[in-house]
Design an enzyme around this catalytic site. Structure first.
Site, PDB file in Angstrom:
ATOM      1  N   ARG A  71     -14.549  21.269 -22.019  1.00  0.00           N
ATOM      2  CA  ARG A  71     -14.780  22.686 -21.739  1.00  0.00           C
ATOM      3  C   ARG A  71     -16.286  22.908 -21.667  1.00  0.00           C
ATOM      4  NH1 ARG A  71     -15.857  27.588 -25.668  1.00  0.00           N
ATOM      5  NH2 ARG A  71     -15.722  29.291 -24.179  1.00  0.00           N
ATOM      6  N   ASP A 102     -16.074  27.536 -17.744  1.00  0.00           N
ATOM      7  CA  ASP A 102     -15.647  28.908 -18.042  1.00  0.00           C
ATOM      8  C   ASP A 102     -16.038  29.883 -16.940  1.00  0.00           C
ATOM      9  OD1 ASP A 102     -14.401  28.433 -20.410  1.00  0.00           O
ATOM     10  OD2 ASP A 102     -15.728  29.661 -21.641  1.00  0.00           O
TER      11      ASP A 102
END
Length: 399
Positions: free
Chosen positions: A91, A148
């Site tokens: 991530r 993100d």
């Protein structure tokens, strides 16, 4: 056991969340957290098949040691499971305009993440440490970066350009980027399934509410506006972040009250929000307890939080044109029936009517519609960012 397992890593500045995820089902085979990096009591906690474990990492350890522990201790004890891991998914908070989708990591990608570090100075450097540690520990496995910010790259210029001199965007990339994109992607996709509509025909407003919080307008599966900006500071009231304010307050604090810019930055990011207003806590559970006990600061913090959120939801009907549902997710969104009810009661002009029983039932991982049958739909969907990361990883390596 699935042969589509992915080790998902989420590296913070002083912690590392990890999970082994089945990309087909979203189930985690292993999940855990290593924390307190750089301190004397660095520790790692993990869960396998519902059984909890904990161990010391040793004094002043960090990401590299944590990844080595995951490989040499946790996965080594599960050789059958470890053999099924096909990739490592990372991530990444900020990909700027360089990354509009998930990518297999190579030196070019690492350089790009480094170049975006000025936009996420607390997060991207930590992600890079995790990537390098994972490459060292898993030299034969493909590494995948999931950003993100990528989901929000579909926003039109009118949504992401600030009303500043345009050259600041052209020369320095100063614009709205948005965060929580992986979460907004997942829950908007799941919302279409609940509504039994094709994703391309579904218009929803997603509220990801945790210690960090953001709202996104999703039209036909694409982000068209979002509340966080250049950084995660803009938008909603959050646990310790102020969200929207008059920028001249910064000038006033520095020139009239003697703050340094560093102190102002710290104040807005770490001393404001629910904590700053309530003078009690940044934890929403503590705010709700204070509200129930009649604590004035907690009550005010809760009211401002809900009011700001309701205003954002109302404003995001503009880019959508038609609203099919509001979706609540994140730790607060999934568990606070009080906040959901307060917010929706402020939005009755859009024909929202809360079903109290449904609303109270949709907690602790349970999803579902929380409004009455004759109401505009509002629902709770627990987010699963790790599943998106695992899915993207498998898709990329099997192309």
């Amino acid at each position: 056991m699935s042969n589509k397992l992915v080790l998902v890593l989420n590296c913070g500045s002083s912690s590392l969340k990890f999970a082994v995820i089945d990309a087909q089902t979203g189930d985690d085979q292993i999940s855990g957290l290593a924390e307190c990096f750089g301190l004397e009591d660095s520790r790692i906690k993990w869960k396998i098949n519902g059984e909890k474990h904990e161990s010391s990492l040793g004094a002043f350890t960090a990401h590299r040691e944590a990844v080595e522990f995951i490989v040499n201790k946790i996965l080594a004890g599960q050789p059958e499971l470890a053999a099924q891991i096909q990739a490592v998914g990372h991530r990444i908070v900020h990909g700027g305009e360089k990354f509009t989708r998930s990518v297999i990591i190579d030196e070019h990608v690492i350089k790009g993440i480094e170049e975006c570090s000025s936009l996420a100075p607390l997060h991207n450097p930590a992600h890079l440490i995790g990537i390098r540690a994972a490459i060292a520990s898993f030299p034969k496995l493909p590494q995948v970066a999931v950003f993100d910010t990528a989901f929000h790259q579909s926003m039109p210029e009118r949504a992401y350009i600030y009303a500043l001199p345009y050259k600041l965007y052209r020369e320095h990339g100063i614009r709205r980027y948005g965060m929580h994109g992986t979460s907004h992607l997942f829950v908007s996709r799941e919302a279409a399934k609940v509504l039994n509509k094709p994703l391309e025909e579904t218009n929803v407003i997603c509220a990801h509410l945790g210690n960090g919080a953001s709202v996104t307008a999703v039209k036909g599966g694409k982000s068209v506006d979002t509340s966080m900006g250049l950084t995660p500071l803009e938008g909603l009231v959050m646990g310790t972040r102020c969200g929207d304010l008059d920028p001249s307050i910064i000038y006033h604090l520095v020139h009239q009250l003697g703050y340094t810019l560093e102190e102002v930055n710290n104040l807005m990011n770490k001393q404001s929000g629910l904590l700053g207003i309530s003078e009690l806590t940044n934890d929403c559970r503590g705010i709700e307890e204070g509200y129930a006990d009649g604590h004035k600061g907690a009550t005010l913090a809760l009211e401002i939080f809900c009011y700001r959120l309701a205003k954002y939801i109302a404003s995001y009907t503009v880019p959508l044109g038609r609203l099919d549902a509001v979706v609540f997710t994140g730790g607060i969104g999934e568990n606070s029936d009080i906040i959901r009810e307060k917010v929706l009661n402020m939005l009755q002009i859009f024909n929202f009517h809360v079903d109290s029983e449904r609303n109270k039932a949709a907690r602790f991982g349970k999803k579902g519609i929380i409004t009455t049958d004759n109401s505009t739909v509002a629902m709770v969907i627990p987010t699963n960012e790790e599943w998106v990361i695992a899915e993207d990883s498998i898709k990329l390596i099997t192309k």
